[in-house]
Design a protein around this motif. Structure first.
Motif, PDB file in Angstrom:
ATOM      1  N   VAL A   1      18.913 -22.666   6.797  1.00  0.00           N
ATOM      2  CA  VAL A   1      17.509 -22.592   6.400  1.00  0.00           C
ATOM      3  C   VAL A   1      16.738 -22.138   7.628  1.00  0.00           C
ATOM      4  O   VAL A   1      16.974 -22.648   8.728  1.00  0.00           O
ATOM      5  N   ALA A   2      15.852 -21.169   7.450  1.00  0.00           N
ATOM      6  CA  ALA A   2      15.119 -20.661   8.600  1.00  0.00           C
ATOM      7  C   ALA A   2      13.692 -20.372   8.190  1.00  0.00           C
ATOM      8  O   ALA A   2      13.410 -20.065   7.025  1.00  0.00           O
ATOM      9  N   ALA A   3      12.805 -20.514   9.155  1.00  0.00           N
ATOM     10  CA  ALA A   3      11.399 -20.206   8.916  1.00  0.00           C
ATOM     11  C   ALA A   3      11.023 -18.994   9.743  1.00  0.00           C
ATOM     12  O   ALA A   3      11.439 -18.867  10.892  1.00  0.00           O
ATOM     13  N   TRP A   4      10.280 -18.094   9.125  1.00  0.00           N
ATOM     14  CA  TRP A   4       9.936 -16.829   9.767  1.00  0.00           C
ATOM     15  C   TRP A   4       8.436 -16.639   9.716  1.00  0.00           C
ATOM     16  O   TRP A   4       7.801 -16.944   8.705  1.00  0.00           O
ATOM     17  N   SER A   5       7.897 -16.142  10.787  1.00  0.00           N
ATOM     18  CA  SER A   5       6.476 -15.824  10.799  1.00  0.00           C
ATOM     19  C   SER A   5       6.216 -14.732   9.765  1.00  0.00           C
ATOM     20  O   SER A   5       6.865 -13.685   9.777  1.00  0.00           O
ATOM     21  N   ALA A   6       5.285 -14.994   8.879  1.00  0.00           N
ATOM     22  CA  ALA A   6       5.075 -14.068   7.765  1.00  0.00           C
ATOM     23  C   ALA A   6       4.493 -12.744   8.242  1.00  0.00           C
ATOM     24  O   ALA A   6       4.690 -11.714   7.615  1.00  0.00           O
ATOM     25  N   ALA A   7       3.791 -12.759   9.352  1.00  0.00           N
ATOM     26  CA  ALA A   7       3.128 -11.533   9.780  1.00  0.00           C
ATOM     27  C   ALA A   7       4.072 -10.585  10.497  1.00  0.00           C
ATOM     28  O   ALA A   7       4.033  -9.381  10.292  1.00  0.00           O
TER      29      ALA A   7
ATOM     30  N   VAL B   1       4.090 -18.929   7.348  1.00  0.00           N
ATOM     31  CA  VAL B   1       5.537 -18.751   7.504  1.00  0.00           C
ATOM     32  C   VAL B   1       6.161 -18.627   6.116  1.00  0.00           C
ATOM     33  O   VAL B   1       5.606 -19.111   5.125  1.00  0.00           O
ATOM     34  N   VAL B   2       7.280 -17.955   6.067  1.00  0.00           N
ATOM     35  CA  VAL B   2       8.102 -17.971   4.863  1.00  0.00           C
ATOM     36  C   VAL B   2       9.409 -18.652   5.243  1.00  0.00           C
ATOM     37  O   VAL B   2       9.878 -18.519   6.381  1.00  0.00           O
ATOM     38  N   ILE B   3       9.960 -19.407   4.296  1.00  0.00           N
ATOM     39  CA  ILE B   3      11.173 -20.169   4.589  1.00  0.00           C
ATOM     40  C   ILE B   3      12.295 -19.611   3.734  1.00  0.00           C
ATOM     41  O   ILE B   3      12.153 -19.473   2.512  1.00  0.00           O
TER      42      ILE B   3
ATOM     43  N   GLN C   1      11.361 -15.542  14.176  1.00  0.00           N
ATOM     44  CA  GLN C   1      11.902 -16.789  13.662  1.00  0.00           C
ATOM     45  C   GLN C   1      11.171 -17.963  14.295  1.00  0.00           C
ATOM     46  O   GLN C   1      11.005 -18.027  15.513  1.00  0.00           O
ATOM     47  N   ALA C   2      10.733 -18.902  13.445  1.00  0.00           N
ATOM     48  CA  ALA C   2      10.086 -20.105  13.966  1.00  0.00           C
ATOM     49  C   ALA C   2      11.128 -21.169  14.262  1.00  0.00           C
ATOM     50  O   ALA C   2      11.122 -21.784  15.318  1.00  0.00           O
ATOM     51  N   TRP C   3      12.009 -21.394  13.340  1.00  0.00           N
ATOM     52  CA  TRP C   3      13.108 -22.346  13.566  1.00  0.00           C
ATOM     53  C   TRP C   3      14.209 -22.066  12.567  1.00  0.00           C
ATOM     54  O   TRP C   3      14.011 -21.350  11.591  1.00  0.00           O
ATOM     55  N   SER C   4      15.377 -22.619  12.820  1.00  0.00           N
ATOM     56  CA  SER C   4      16.460 -22.525  11.842  1.00  0.00           C
ATOM     57  C   SER C   4      17.311 -23.785  11.908  1.00  0.00           C
ATOM     58  O   SER C   4      17.427 -24.404  12.966  1.00  0.00           O
ATOM     59  N   VAL C   5      17.820 -24.169  10.768  1.00  0.00           N
ATOM     60  CA  VAL C   5      18.626 -25.386  10.656  1.00  0.00           C
ATOM     61  C   VAL C   5      19.907 -25.028   9.911  1.00  0.00           C
ATOM     62  O   VAL C   5      19.857 -24.359   8.881  1.00  0.00           O
TER      63      VAL C   5
ATOM     64  N   ARG D   1       0.823  -1.205   0.000  1.00  0.00           N
ATOM     65  CA  ARG D   1       0.000   0.000   0.000  1.00  0.00           C
ATOM     66  C   ARG D   1       0.865   1.267   0.000  1.00  0.00           C
ATOM     67  O   ARG D   1       0.637   2.192  -0.752  1.00  0.00           O
ATOM     68  N   ASP D   2       1.881   1.299   0.875  1.00  0.00           N
ATOM     69  CA  ASP D   2       2.679   2.517   0.993  1.00  0.00           C
ATOM     70  C   ASP D   2       4.181   2.284   0.903  1.00  0.00           C
ATOM     71  O   ASP D   2       4.967   3.211   1.000  1.00  0.00           O
ATOM     72  N   GLY D   3       4.592   1.054   0.741  1.00  0.00           N
ATOM     73  CA  GLY D   3       6.015   0.782   0.598  1.00  0.00           C
ATOM     74  C   GLY D   3       6.777   0.759   1.903  1.00  0.00           C
ATOM     75  O   GLY D   3       8.007   0.739   1.889  1.00  0.00           O
ATOM     76  N   ALA D   4       6.070   0.768   3.026  1.00  0.00           N
ATOM     77  CA  ALA D   4       6.760   0.735   4.312  1.00  0.00           C
ATOM     78  C   ALA D   4       7.188  -0.692   4.639  1.00  0.00           C
ATOM     79  O   ALA D   4       6.500  -1.653   4.295  1.00  0.00           O
ATOM     80  N   VAL D   5       8.315  -0.787   5.299  1.00  0.00           N
ATOM     81  CA  VAL D   5       8.796  -2.105   5.697  1.00  0.00           C
ATOM     82  C   VAL D   5       7.985  -2.567   6.899  1.00  0.00           C
ATOM     83  O   VAL D   5       7.908  -1.868   7.906  1.00  0.00           O
ATOM     84  N   VAL D   6       7.362  -3.735   6.782  1.00  0.00           N
ATOM     85  CA  VAL D   6       6.602  -4.269   7.903  1.00  0.00           C
ATOM     86  C   VAL D   6       7.555  -4.929   8.900  1.00  0.00           C
ATOM     87  O   VAL D   6       7.484  -4.700  10.088  1.00  0.00           O
ATOM     88  N   TRP D   7       8.431  -5.728   8.393  1.00  0.00           N
ATOM     89  CA  TRP D   7       9.507  -6.278   9.215  1.00  0.00           C
ATOM     90  C   TRP D   7      10.661  -6.642   8.310  1.00  0.00           C
ATOM     91  O   TRP D   7      10.509  -6.785   7.112  1.00  0.00           O
ATOM     92  N   ARG D   8      11.815  -6.777   8.917  1.00  0.00           N
ATOM     93  CA  ARG D   8      12.973  -7.232   8.134  1.00  0.00           C
ATOM     94  C   ARG D   8      13.970  -7.892   9.058  1.00  0.00           C
ATOM     95  O   ARG D   8      13.995  -7.628  10.263  1.00  0.00           O
ATOM     96  N   GLN D   9      14.752  -8.754   8.483  1.00  0.00           N
ATOM     97  CA  GLN D   9      15.787  -9.478   9.220  1.00  0.00           C
ATOM     98  C   GLN D   9      17.032  -9.502   8.346  1.00  0.00           C
ATOM     99  O   GLN D   9      16.947  -9.814   7.162  1.00  0.00           O
TER     100      GLN D   9
END
Lengths: 190, 927
Positions: free
Chosen positions: B110-116, B101-103, B120-124, B71-79
């Motif tokens: 490899v890591a999984a992140w909550s999309a919202a 989640v996005v992986i 981090q959900a997990w990492s391997v 909508r406005d180009g704002a970063v919702v989250w970043r890692q």
């Protein structure tokens, strides 16, 4: 019967207008007083003059006595600044060394007083000076100047305390320049 | 009478918010950047299966995973997943359909992140570098409920395929790949997991080896080699090895891009298509766009690009017959274009973005479902450059048989990431700035032009100067109508305190300086420090081949000019305001002093070497086992207002001021020691040195030198008597520690360091700081009267703090309270621990991630210094270390002042007749 009545006395305002009393100096400003206006001061002087007439005149002092009296008065005048010194000193001490409007004004007054006094020294002693006591008056004047210088010294002491006198190295720091190096080194990133 | 009052009250209410808001969000600016997105790792995705609004996810070239609100180009989250990543790092980002989640996969993790919210959900961690990550959409043809599992392939010495549990990341099975084949990619269909590896034949060509695995057990089911003849010389011409579509495909071309070969994964048959030659130009790139969803139609689009044009062909896969057929082609268009794939239920849509239009077609037929013209991308570019789309991801909304709206996040050739909604740009993110490697402040050319005119007037005879001035004013008169027109607005703005500080041409405070940033991919971008919302100009200045890097350094040798120099080329100069390259290269006038003899020193063979007229004057070699970590010379333009420090009793402590100072840091890895030297760079003499042992050399050592003081910070390892901690050392050099003593040279006008070497007296103090400082800078003001602030970049908390010099002053008394004189100087009792005051944080509550360096520049106002930090994020602000003593702040109540004046005027008018009457009455009243 139908004798002619004597003419009525002129009304008061005619008398006022024709009266020859000199109008006194207007109290304030350049506005001239309206005609017939008699200032209150003029009235009071009239009264005092009439009352003083009752008192028998005092015997005039002889010129010698007059000189002694004048000299005495002159000494009083000359030493007056010295009498104020302790009070001034206490005031200065109390006002502190910080630069504030109050202390700055006090210091300004402290300087202004002696300087104007010394400048007006002739007019101050003019009334008291006579042909005969002129030599004695010189000592009086010297004492007067000395007392005023004392007051000035107090002012200087105060100004120094406030740090306004350029007596330290830091006051002249702005006139010192940095040394210029004869070589300049440049870093060449490789 | 009442009306103006009401109006005034409204004005006051309106100004209330503008006047008293904190300046925090006005004077500073921050771009939270991600880096340029990659096509393969960007997509629209719903953060929750239930939500209708989707976010744009990307794992950028800079190794930053982020979600952007379309909508406005704002970063919702970043890692930040991999600090210091470049475009060459393989990275993967997948999101299962309807998953929250996005992986991600980058490096060997490899890591999984909550999309919202990006938690981090997990990492391997894998033993080798990752080659591919995919999501198993279906297992045994059934849609699994809950988190979908991921399949990851890692390379290295022991290539391995692992199936990771979608909820926990635990390994469900793993399959060890044997042999010498290089693992290339992994792909999944409904029933099988395919591992594609590259097999090198005797002749040096590559062959694709497909190993199919059972998704449930991980056992090998089949293995076959695709007969790619002698077409594959390198892996670069493999177009795609399709992922989770209904029918994964392999496609490759030969090295001349003349033929396209397609294989449906799991079969051995290969369909071959000749690539048409359009206009005889060589095809440079072939890209394949296929839907990622397992339910969608197995259609795909092949995108061909030549140097000047592009076109595309759409193919259908016939699953029953195992054949690939060409369906239709999209016409050739000039310029570059980007294609993106979107799905809606089973339907597949291709969106084509070119520099003048956006068009959506269905994969089934070539009928245009929606077409919008693009007026422009609304981004800054060089004059001779048009912004062209590089790649895009799209989201289409379908109503009936037509496309009602399409949103495309497009990466442009200028490096901007733009969102087009129905062809019109909604927002743009200057992602090219995320790879800034060097930056410098420059005065705008307009200001410099006026300076030159004034100089010309000063140096000509009075009559000529007068005529010159007259003509200049006549020219200025042409701008008068515009100025008069803008006057009421200016007055209102000034009254309300909402005025932006003018534009570049009428910049009385010097806030509008141009910041030139050189990026890793060869672009030069200019920002206006006073109006940082938009990029002034942006141009490609270095043509870098893929894999090529450069180390540009930007500087401003004189006002209005930006100079770029790199290892490969000598300085090239550009006009700071317009970005035009200056043809006549002006000789760099070293304004310092022409008479001074020049000594040049440089890093040489691990040491320093100085030369005068090409003859060596001195060497500095660190002792054996030591290496040079950094060298910080005193800045060339470092004005100092006072040559001494005034003590509380008004005596003077003279500063050791020498422009030829440098702070050198060396490290001894064997002894874990760091040595800090202050050098006289003319004579090579060591003026001060200190060794710290037990230094953690893996953490950053930052250093800074300015005026007559230096500072450095390092991390000390835990030792027997002290725990691990971060230390900040500040040292100050004096001519003499005796007050009023100017040292042996006294007040001589000039001196030669080669003949008379004076040594400074150094006071140092060590402070414990809560976290390591990765980079230091210092505020600079026009005349150096304003006190200094030490700017420290805190990498761990993504912040920049400005530490007032008084806090770290080495003259703080130890073990006793300061005397009255010391108190007058502002010295406080030494305490070894400095806690960063929350008020020192320049970034306030924002996270300034990945800052590499901070540059400062003086403004025209003595109180103010401009600060600009770059790295990943861009952050800039204005600092007044001694507070803004020469300009009225926003909190100054202009209305109150004017109201007071007006009230006094009214009072005078009212009182004047009263006084007159009283005076007259005094005349007429007796007694």
């Amino acid at each position: 019967m139908a004798g002619q009545l004597p003419p009525p006395p002129p009304p008061q305002w005619v008398l006022d207008l024709t009266s020859t009393t000199t109008p006194s100096k207007p109290k304030s400003g350049s506005i001239p007083d309206p005609p017939g206006f008699t200032s209150t001061t003029a009235l009071t002087t009239k009264q005092s003059k009439s009352s003083s007439k009752a008192i028998t005149p005092r015997k005039q002092p002889s010129p010698d006595e007059m000189d002694t009296l004048k000299l005495k008065k002159a000494w009083e005048l000359a030493l007056a600044p010295a009498k104020q010194l302790p009070m001034n000193a206490i005031g200065m001490y109390m006002s502190g060394n910080s630069l504030q409007i109050f202390s700055i004004m006090m210091v300004f007054m402290l300087f202004k007083g002696p300087i104007t006094a010394v400048l007006n020294i002739q007019s101050t002693f003019q009334r008291l000076e006579t042909e005969t006591n002129r030599t004695q008056m010189l000592g009086v004047k010297a004492a007067f100047v000395g007392c005023n210088l004392l007051a000035l010294a107090l002012g200087l002491w105060k100004v120094n305390g406030m740090g306004l006198l350029p007596t330290t190295r830091s006051d002249w720091l702005a006139w010192e320049t940095a040394r210029e190096p004869l070589e300049r080194a440049y870093y060449v990133p490789s | 009478m009442l009306l103006p009052l009401i109006a005034a009250a409204f004005l006051l209410a309106g100004s209330g918010s503008a006047v008293f808001t904190d300046e925090a969000w006005n004077v500073d600016y921050h771009y939270a950047l991600l880096g340029q997105p990659k096509q393969s790792t960007s997509f629209f995705h719903q953060p929750n299966p239930s939500s209708r609004a989707s976010l744009v996810y990307t794992l950028s070239e800079r190794g930053v995973l982020g979600a952007v609100n379309p909508r406005d180009g704002a970063v919702v989250w970043r890692q930040v997943l991999l600090a210091g990543a470049s475009a060459h790092n393989a990275s993967f980002l997948r999101a299962g359909e309807g998953q929250d989640v996005v992986i991600s996969g980058i490096g060997s993790q490899v890591a999984a992140w909550s999309a919202a919210d990006g938690r981090q959900a997990w990492s391997v961690d894998f033993p080798g570098p990752l080659e591919d990550v995919e999501i198993l959409e279906l297992v045994d043809g059934k849609d699994t409920s809950g988190a979908k599992d991921a399949v990851a392939l890692s390379g290295g010495d022991q290539p391995v395929v692992q199936r990771l549990d979608g909820a926990t990341g635990s390994v469900k099975w793993q399959y060890q790949l044997s042999g010498t084949d290089v693992p290339y990619q992994v792909s999944a269909s409904t029933t099988e997991v395919f591992v594609i590896s590259l097999h090198k034949t005797i002749l040096g060509y590559l062959k694709l080896k497909v190993t199919s695995l059972d998704p449930v057990s991980g056992h090998k089911m089949d293995e076959h080699m695709l007969s790619s003849e002698n077409e594959l010389a390198t892996a670069d011409t493999i177009v795609t090895v399709g992922a989770n579509s209904a029918s994964p495909i392999n496609a490759w071309t030969d090295s001349t891009h003349s033929v396209l070969k397609v294989n449906i994964m799991g079969t051995k048959g290969i369909s071959s298509f000749d690539i048409e030659k359009h206009g005889g130009e060589a095809v440079e790139r072939v890209k394949l766009h296929a839907p990622y969803h397992i339910n969608s139609l197995s259609h795909f689009l092949v995108h061909y690009e030549t140097a000047t044009s592009h076109w595309a062909e759409v193919f259908h896969v016939d699953l029953k017959r195992g054949q690939v057929e060409k369906a239709y082609s999209l016409p050739k268009l000039a310029g570059r274009g980007a294609f993106s794939t979107s799905t809606s239920d089973a339907n597949v849509y291709f969106t084509r973005v070119t520099s003048d239009q956006v068009m959506t077609v269905s994969s089934a037929s070539h009928g245009v479902l929606g077409k919008w013209s693009v007026g422009g991308f609304n981004v800054a570019a060089a004059n001779d450059e048009t912004a062209e789309p590089i790649h895009a991801v799209s989201e289409v909304s379908i109503r009936g048989d037509t496309v009602s709206a399409v949103r495309s996040a497009v990466l442009l050739s200028t490096g901007d990431w733009v969102l087009l909604r129905d062809g019109s740009p909604v927002w743009s993110r200057p992602e090219m700035l995320a790879s800034t490697v060097s930056a410098a402040f420059a005065t705008p050319a307009e200001v410099e032009a006026l300076v030159q005119q004034l100089e010309a007037e000063a140096h000509s005879n009075p009559i000529e100067a007068y005529i010159h001035r007259l003509t200049r004013h006549v020219q200025d008169l042409q701008r008068l109508p515009a100025i008069i027109m803008s006057l009421p607005q200016k007055v209102v703005q000034g009254f309300l305190g909402t005025s932006v500080d003018g534009d570049i041409t009428s910049d009385s405070f010097g806030f509008h300086q141009i910041i030139a940033c050189a990026t890793q991919d060869g672009r030069l971008i200019a920002l206006d420090a006073g109006n940082p919302d938009k990029v002034l100009w942006n141009q490609q200045i270095a043509d870098l081949q893929p894999g090529q890097t450069w180390q540009p350094s930007v500087s401003s040798p004189k006002g209005g000019v930006v100079e770029i120099s790199s290892k490969a080329s000598a300085g090239v100069q550009y006009n700071a305001s317009s970005g035009e390259q200056l043809v006549s290269i002006l000789p760099i006038d070293v304004t310092a002093d022409q008479a001074a003899q020049e000594v040049k020193y440089a890093m040489h063979d691990g040491g320093l070497e100085a030369t005068v007229d090409s003859s060596t004057t001195w060497h500095f070699m660190p002792t054996s086992g030591e290496r040079i970590v950094s060298l910080v010379p005193r800045p060339l333009n470092d004005p100092v207002a006072s040559i001494g420090k005034v003590l509380g009793d008004r005596r003077v402590l003279y500063k050791y001021l020498d422009p030829n100072l440098a702070l050198l840091v060396t490290a001894n890895d064997a002894a874990t020691a760091a040595t800090f030297y202050v050098l006289n760079t003319v004579s090579g003499a060591i003026l001060y040195s200190n060794v710290h042992t037990g230094v953690d050399l893996s953490s950053p050592i930052s250093s800074m030198l300015s005026e007559n003081w230096f500072t450095y910070s390092f991390t000390a390892e835990a030792s027997g008597d002290s725990p691990k901690g971060h230390q900040l050392v500040v040292g100050e050099l004096f001519e003499s520690l005796v007050a009023n003593d100017r040292g042996p040279l006294s007040s001589t006008a000039n001196y030669s360091s080669m003949q008379t070497g004076t040594e400074p007296f150094t006071l140092t103090k060590i402070y414990q700081i809560p976290e390591p400082i990765s980079k230091m800078a210092v505020t600079r003001t026009r005349q150096g009267i304003t006190s200094r602030q030490l700017l420290a970049v805190l990498a761990d908390s993504s912040a920049i703090v400005g530490i007032p010099y008084g806090v770290v002053d080495p003259r703080r008394p130890i073990g006793r309270d300061p005397t009255k004189d010391e108190q007058a100087e502002g010295l406080v009792r030494y305490s070894p621990v400095i806690d960063f005051d929350p008020r020192w944080y320049l970034n306030h509550q924002r996270e300034v991630v990945g800052v590499k360096d901070t540059i400062t520049s003086p403004a025209l106002l003595e109180s103010t210094s401009l600060v600009f930090a770059y790295g990943l994020d861009i952050f800039g602000t204005r600092l007044s270390p001694s507070f803004s003593f020469d300009v009225l702040g926003k909190d100054f109540n202009k209305f109150q002042m004017l109201a007071t004046v007006a009230a006094l005027a009214v009072a005078t008018c009212v009182v004047a007749p009263l006084v007159t009457r009283k005076q007259v009455n005094t005349r007429w009243q007796f007694m």
